[in-house]
Design an enzyme around this catalytic site. Structure first.
Site, PDB file in Angstrom:
ATOM      1  N   HIS A  11      12.471-129.249  50.724  1.00 47.76           N
ATOM      2  CA  HIS A  11      13.395-130.658  50.932  1.00 47.76           C
ATOM      3  C   HIS A  11      14.648-130.347  50.880  1.00 47.76           C
ATOM      4  O   HIS A  11      15.138-130.332  49.098  1.00 47.76           O
ATOM      5  CB  HIS A  11      12.248-131.114  49.375  1.00 47.76           C
ATOM      6  CG  HIS A  11      11.833-132.861  49.197  1.00 47.76           C
ATOM      7  ND1 HIS A  11      11.627-133.319  50.662  1.00 47.76           N
ATOM      8  CD2 HIS A  11      12.697-134.042  49.224  1.00 47.76           C
ATOM      9  CE1 HIS A  11      11.199-134.263  50.614  1.00 47.76           C
ATOM     10  NE2 HIS A  11      11.757-134.772  49.768  1.00 47.76           N
TER      11      HIS A  11
ATOM     12  N   GLY B 110      17.403-138.094  52.937  1.00 50.93           N
ATOM     13  CA  GLY B 110      16.507-137.824  54.513  1.00 50.93           C
ATOM     14  C   GLY B 110      16.297-136.785  55.006  1.00 50.93           C
ATOM     15  O   GLY B 110      16.013-136.908  55.844  1.00 50.93           O
ATOM     16  N   ASN B 111      14.964-136.106  53.800  1.00 48.74           N
ATOM     17  CA  ASN B 111      14.153-135.097  54.231  1.00 48.74           C
ATOM     18  C   ASN B 111      12.751-135.250  55.036  1.00 48.74           C
ATOM     19  O   ASN B 111      12.667-135.209  56.382  1.00 48.74           O
ATOM     20  CB  ASN B 111      13.745-134.600  53.269  1.00 48.74           C
ATOM     21  CG  ASN B 111      14.742-133.748  52.054  1.00 48.74           C
ATOM     22  OD1 ASN B 111      15.400-132.574  52.308  1.00 48.74           O
ATOM     23  ND2 ASN B 111      15.486-134.617  51.027  1.00 48.74           N
ATOM     24  N   GLY B 112      12.302-136.214  54.563  1.00 49.06           N
ATOM     25  CA  GLY B 112      11.561-136.675  55.531  1.00 49.06           C
ATOM     26  C   GLY B 112      11.707-137.235  56.713  1.00 49.06           C
ATOM     27  O   GLY B 112      11.251-136.795  57.736  1.00 49.06           O
ATOM     28  N   ARG B 113      12.361-138.371  57.011  1.00 54.69           N
ATOM     29  CA  ARG B 113      13.141-138.133  58.260  1.00 54.69           C
ATOM     30  C   ARG B 113      13.673-137.138  59.526  1.00 54.69           C
ATOM     31  O   ARG B 113      13.235-136.918  59.761  1.00 54.69           O
ATOM     32  CB  ARG B 113      14.103-139.418  57.985  1.00 54.69           C
ATOM     33  CG  ARG B 113      13.787-140.827  58.008  1.00 54.69           C
ATOM     34  CD  ARG B 113      15.538-141.244  57.681  1.00 54.69           C
ATOM     35  NE  ARG B 113      14.926-142.499  56.299  1.00 54.69           N
ATOM     36  CZ  ARG B 113      15.027-142.987  55.852  1.00 54.69           C
ATOM     37  NH1 ARG B 113      15.378-142.304  54.422  1.00 54.69           N
ATOM     38  NH2 ARG B 113      14.938-144.508  55.486  1.00 54.69           N
ATOM     39  N   SER B 114      14.039-136.120  58.161  1.00 55.67           N
ATOM     40  CA  SER B 114      14.399-135.096  59.277  1.00 55.67           C
ATOM     41  C   SER B 114      13.377-133.674  59.621  1.00 55.67           C
ATOM     42  O   SER B 114      13.051-133.316  60.572  1.00 55.67           O
ATOM     43  CB  SER B 114      15.447-133.854  58.204  1.00 55.67           C
ATOM     44  OG  SER B 114      16.790-134.157  57.607  1.00 55.67           O
ATOM     45  N   GLY B 115      12.408-134.299  59.069  1.00 57.02           N
ATOM     46  CA  GLY B 115      11.535-132.940  59.166  1.00 57.02           C
ATOM     47  C   GLY B 115      10.611-133.805  59.925  1.00 57.02           C
ATOM     48  O   GLY B 115       9.706-133.004  60.948  1.00 57.02           O
ATOM     49  N   ARG B 116      10.481-134.869  59.849  1.00 56.35           N
ATOM     50  CA  ARG B 116       9.432-135.667  61.124  1.00 56.35           C
ATOM     51  C   ARG B 116      10.145-135.808  62.790  1.00 56.35           C
ATOM     52  O   ARG B 116       9.798-135.258  63.438  1.00 56.35           O
ATOM     53  CB  ARG B 116       9.057-137.048  61.192  1.00 56.35           C
ATOM     54  CG  ARG B 116       7.988-136.750  60.346  1.00 56.35           C
ATOM     55  CD  ARG B 116       7.285-138.321  59.426  1.00 56.35           C
ATOM     56  NE  ARG B 116       8.660-139.578  58.387  1.00 56.35           N
ATOM     57  CZ  ARG B 116       8.613-138.887  57.653  1.00 56.35           C
ATOM     58  NH1 ARG B 116       7.894-139.104  56.566  1.00 56.35           N
ATOM     59  NH2 ARG B 116      10.088-140.106  56.888  1.00 56.35           N
TER      60      ARG B 116
END
Length: 264
Positions: free
Chosen positions: A188, A193-199
């Site tokens: 993280h 914007g971590n979730g969006r970036s990871g996906r």
């Protein structure tokens, strides 16, 4: 072997993943992926799907039908309704034309977080503690300490670079794409914007090995429709970053595979 040089992306479940994933079924399902008829040179239906559903996971009140009307047919909505999704759409478009290097991964966060974080923090490693919580206020997990987050990301960048230099078969590509996604969200690194970036990073890595068909995988939609399972599979590794058990990661790693099998 290259896996022995990996610093943070765990490879010890790869053979178990192979046992749980039928290579012929996966290969056949992936080979059948194709762009939607509604797509044009200036509009990508599946990038819209990715941007909408990845945003919906984060609580954005956007509907795919409305966004397509906005993006494909120029129908105007209130700016706040489409702005963040437009930013994420642009981030996916950027990724399609670039490799997932440290510099470009940082740029992607800057693009997708344009209207999420302040300008001074776009693409910048956070310097405070980060707790990921549920809608009812419970802590899902505690991310990497700000004292180690930069070092952990350097390990991840190293592993991504190393894996991009390898010729991976389809099962290995799916496995490592999912594991990179999981490691990223556990670190993280950004303020938001971590979730969006990871996906996005997961699909980005997959496309580097398997080609443009990877962008037609509706993984973000699958994760949204199964968001309780998605977060539970992240949670089962453990609460504290320093105590994570990646031996429990197989259920999460299998979700990208399942997304291809349910790509409708």
């Amino acid at each position: 072997m290259y896996t022995q040089l990996l610093q943070i992306v765990h490879h010890n479940l790869l053979e178990k993943f192979r046992d749980h994933s039928d290579v012929e079924t996966l290969s056949t399902a992936f080979s059948k992926l194709e762009d939607a008829e509604i797509s044009t040179a200036d509009f990508s239906f599946y990038t819209s799907v990715a941007s909408v559903y990845s945003s919906k996971i984060e609580g954005e009140p956007i509907e795919l039908d409305s966004y397509i009307k906005h993006k494909r047919f120029g129908i105007e909505f209130l700016p706040d309704y489409t702005r963040k999704i437009d930013d994420l759409y642009l981030a996916y478009q950027f990724a399609k034309d670039h490799t997932p290097s440290k510099e470009n991964i940082t740029k992607v966060n800057g693009i997708l977080a344009k209207h999420i974080v302040s300008k001074s923090w776009k693409g910048k490693i956070r310097n405070q503690n980060m707790y990921v919580t549920t809608e009812d206020g419970r802590i899902e997990y505690i991310a990497a300490s700000p004292f180690i987050v930069g070092t952990e990301m350097e390990k991840l960048y190293h592993d991504i670079d190393l894996l991009l230099q390898q010729k991976l078969d389809i099962q290995s590509a799916f496995y490592f794409a999912s594991m990179i996604h999981l490691v990223f969200v556990k670190i993280h690194p950004w303020n938001d914007g971590n979730g969006r970036s990871g996906r996005l990073l997961e699909k980005w890595f997959l496309a580097q090995h398997l080609g443009p068909k990877a962008w037609f995988v509706q993984s973000e939609k699958y994760y949204y429709l199964n968001h309780k399972e998605y977060y539970n599979n992240i949670r089962i590794l453990g609460l504290e970053y320093e105590e994570l058990d990646y031996n429990a990661a197989l259920p999460f790693v299998g979700m990208l595979n399942n997304a291809v099998m349910n790509n409708d």
